[in-house]
Write an enzyme that holds these catalytic residues in place. Sequence first.
Site, PDB file in Angstrom:
ATOM      1  N   CYS A  91      96.828  11.939  69.010  1.00 39.66           N
ATOM      2  CA  CYS A  91      97.012  13.077  68.113  1.00 39.66           C
ATOM      3  C   CYS A  91      96.053  14.208  68.439  1.00 39.66           C
ATOM      4  O   CYS A  91      96.120  15.283  67.840  1.00 39.66           O
ATOM      5  CB  CYS A  91      96.827  12.651  66.669  1.00 39.66           C
ATOM      6  SG  CYS A  91      98.038  11.443  66.172  1.00 39.66           S
ATOM      7  N   CYS A 148      92.598  17.472  59.529  1.00 38.31           N
ATOM      8  CA  CYS A 148      91.258  17.394  60.119  1.00 38.31           C
ATOM      9  C   CYS A 148      90.222  17.074  59.048  1.00 38.31           C
ATOM     10  O   CYS A 148      89.267  16.325  59.279  1.00 38.31           O
ATOM     11  CB  CYS A 148      90.875  18.718  60.792  1.00 38.31           C
ATOM     12  SG  CYS A 148      91.893  19.100  62.206  1.00 38.31           S
TER      13      CYS A 148
END
Lengths: 397, 397, 144, 144
Positions: D33, D102
């Site tokens: 990812c 994130c």
Amino acid sequence: MNKKIYLDHAATTPTKIEVVEAMLPYFTEKFGNPSSIYEFSGQNKEAIEESRELVAKAIGANEREIFFTSGGTESDNWAILGIAESYKTKGNHIITTTIEHHAVLHTCEYLEKNGYEVTYLEVDKDGLVNPDDLKDAIKETTILISIMLANNEIGTVQPIEELGAIAKASGVLFHTDAVQGVGHVPIDVNAMHIDLLSISGHKLYGPKGIGALYVRKGIKLKSFIHGGGQEKKRRGGTENVPAIVGFGKAIELAITSMEAESKRQADLRDYLIEQVLEKIPHCRINGHKEYRLPNNANFSFEFIEGESLLIMLDMKDICASSGSACTSGSLDPSHVLLGIGLPHEIAHGSLRISLGDQNTKEEMDYLIESLIVIVARLREMSPLYEDYMKKQAKIER
Amino acid sequence: MNKKIYLDHAATTPTKIEVVEAMLPYFTEKFGNPSSIYEFSGQNKEAIEESRELVAKAIGANEREIFFTSGGTESDNWAILGIAESYKTKGNHIITTTIEHHAVLHTCEYLEKNGYEVTYLEVDKDGLVNPDDLKDAIKETTILISIMLANNEIGTVQPIEELGAIAKASGVLFHTDAVQGVGHVPIDVNAMHIDLLSISGHKLYGPKGIGALYVRKGIKLKSFIHGGGQEKKRRGGTENVPAIVGFGKAIELAITSMEAESKRQADLRDYLIEQVLEKIPHCRINGHKEYRLPNNANFSFEFIEGESLLIMLDMKDICASSGSACTSGSLDPSHVLLGIGLPHEIAHGSLRISLGDQNTKEEMDYLIESLIVIVARLREMSPLYEDYMKKQAKIER
Amino acid sequence: MYTKKVMDHFQNPRNMGEIEDASGVGTVGNAKCGDIMRIYLDIEDEIIKDVKFKTFGCGAAVATSSMATELVKGKTVKEAMEVTNKAVMEALDGLPRAKVHCSLLAEEALQAALWDYAKKNGIVIEGLEEPKPFEEHEEEEEEF
Amino acid sequence: MYTKKVMDHFQNPRNMGEIEDASGVGTVGNAKCGDIMRIYLDIEDEIIKDVKFKTFGCGAAVATSSMATELVKGKTVKEAMEVTNKAVMEALDGLPRAKVHCSLLAEEALQAALWDYAKKNGIVIEGLEEPKPFEEHEEEEEEF
Ligand SMILES: Cc1ncc(COP(=O)(O)O)c(C=O)c1O
Ligand SMILES: Cc1ncc(COP(=O)(O)O)c(C=O)c1O
């Protein structure tokens, strides 16, 4: 350095001053609708036809085979959807590759949902299609082969002439997305057996929002955008005269300077590649060494991630790209880099440099120096690099 | 008079100087691809969003409901083909009118060839749709109603609010081609119950090759042009930034001056109509007397043919149109004029005058004088007029 | 769109008008298609002494009728029979493709006038066929 | 695209580096990812005396890890448990929607480091769950 160093010409190019100047009168003075009957509009009709000739000439076509569109994406959509529809009684199979632009891929996926069958040819580690794979993929029901001339990310240029010959020998129509190729590499639709070809204005120092589709004479192609009688009734909509004029001017300039500029940019590119590979460890170049666009260099730097790299380059006033401009912001690494077999973590660390006619050797030097510092800095921050170094240390002990 | 008297603003308008000035920096300086990650392109993303807000504001929409296209034709195609596809499980019936622009009509005809059923509502002699006809036409399988806000030839403005309310009450989606309306008459997509609305830049003193489709929040609408992730993945293709910026500027200016300009132009129009009807015998005005665009006058002159009239006007430096610009050059008289019930020979003798913000009363006077002379001259040449006069003479004897 | 010659003949049509008690009159075309041409001939001793036309139609229709009259004026009937649409078009330095039918109409109008002359005088002109009868208004019902 | 705060933390990341013989280390994310975060904690008397991070990832990944370390530095373990992704995002004046994950990763990295500390010291931290094991390379076969 203070001014921007623009190294993303594959994303878009500035419109040349001469091109803007050629366009300007068509906004405010010669603004008439080319379909109108009065003389005032006649000049616009002529201007359009002049541009059509210039575009035709650039790819060795006849001007009657050129249809203006709103850009490369529309051209790709039209070519593929139009042929799919016009030839559906002949078959429902289309062949393309895994590394096409999304304008082709998403159009093919759309067709798959609507009863068509699509074969996505894989490419080798350099991004090349194997002509034998193409031969093997062709069947009774194949109505279209769509293979891009030059890849927008890794710059690989396909053996289009050979692929076109295969298509021709099998009696299958051959479309090529030449958006990245026109103005950079010589193209001749006849020698290369190309039946349909997509071009975009803003990739060759022309305006955005204009493109063309070449359609070989005699090919049935259903309209994609239905409307007035423009473009010989094949593409409705009031003609974008200023943009068409600018497009013509831009392609003329691009073709005129192509030989010299390609050479110059290829030299810069080679210098850049050589220096980067020499000075930055754990780095590779993506795409074919030889069959590649003169202005494209695509690197992968291990242990680091592309977006961080781009932002750090941006802080040094360098504009570049990681994969296609369209895909940045998404989470998946580029389908092209995966398509040439890069593992995800390497694909994430890619950098595309695409040169233009204003770039200089000094800029390459500045880029190289900046890359050395930035890559080192990002690796210092990278847990992957930490792990790698610890492993190496163990091995050395 | 020496300068051109441009009276064909329904065909296209000059791009305003302020609009061109707003666009210029985006060709050569701020040329970046808005999808790119570096700051240099960020400003372009912002510029696009500002324009989107301006377009949204002009029709009372939310900016997230505005999608940029390559023009009015693409907007019409997208709205109709997109809804047809997205709602095909619900039904296959579409309602439109006989006097739509070809961008709508040809798209509907295309759908008819592909399994859809289309009802073309007739209009009355003034070009108005009868709301009861619409009610009667709606059935179980109806998925879309597409009725233009204002007609490009005869200027008739439909009772959109009433038609929209009928659509809404029946749970059918309502599209309107507002290409000729925006900037001339007030539009509010909510008050008017409009679900989809087409706009074109070059009809409101903006650039060509740019338009927008308003899509009410919550409506499923399949992509029409497949490609990159632009326009929230609904319309692929590198954004035409300069044109989008120009479009935003133009629509802002148009809305700001709309009230005053509409009044001014309507006064000129009324003066023109009154004078022509008074001074030229065997002449009628087409379109609705009251519900009509402020800048449109459409006349029919008996016994003469439109193209000759246009050429003679052109020789007097007057630019006008006979039917839609798109249809001139074809042999059939305009489908709109036939749609309001004009016999062919009358339809052939039509003249469309569409005013703009630079036209003056003096120009109207010049036009009127020129028309008197030209119409007389053409009648002198006309065998139909000869026959008519002889018949009259017989009757009088 | 039009050549200079076409524009000249449109702006300054030659022989526009009518001839009273003409030797022959021919009217062709129909208003539905937007073109009607009428040609008047004044013939004496097989010579076309005068010719006039009237036209309802586009610029090309006017120009082709004007040119057709020019081409036959002073000619013999036999020579007039040789004035084809191609001759008219060539004399005008060409026509846009969509307007070629106008030149055909001019040829037909001329022949219709000649037919009328022949009929009135009970003579037969070699190669001349009977023109379709002229109907000012459309025969069929409106399609719309 | 990013706020000033995000850009500041990206350009001048706080607490970047590693701690040798840390009290706890947590690594989360995966290269597939494009984001991997590692957080090192130096804990004494339930107080986070020092904290460092390393991150492979985008600008937001770097900034969120930097901010997460700032938010826990000098805090008690209990206080650190309250540093959620929302807190990190707020402290950065927001993140683009596509980058919210994130901030989640930063929270996870912190909790993974705390879990490691707890495990090493045989203690239980209330509310803390065992993190998914970290795998540098993808488990599945490549799809392409
Ligand atoms: C290979 C390729 N095809 C198609 C396109 C689409 O062109 P446009 O952005 O003009 O629609 C691009 C660029 O975005 C491209 O690089
Ligand atoms: C009513 C109407 N719809 C659609 C269009 C098409 O717009 P465009 O020429 O921008 O494609 C026009 C103008 O040509 C129009 O007048």
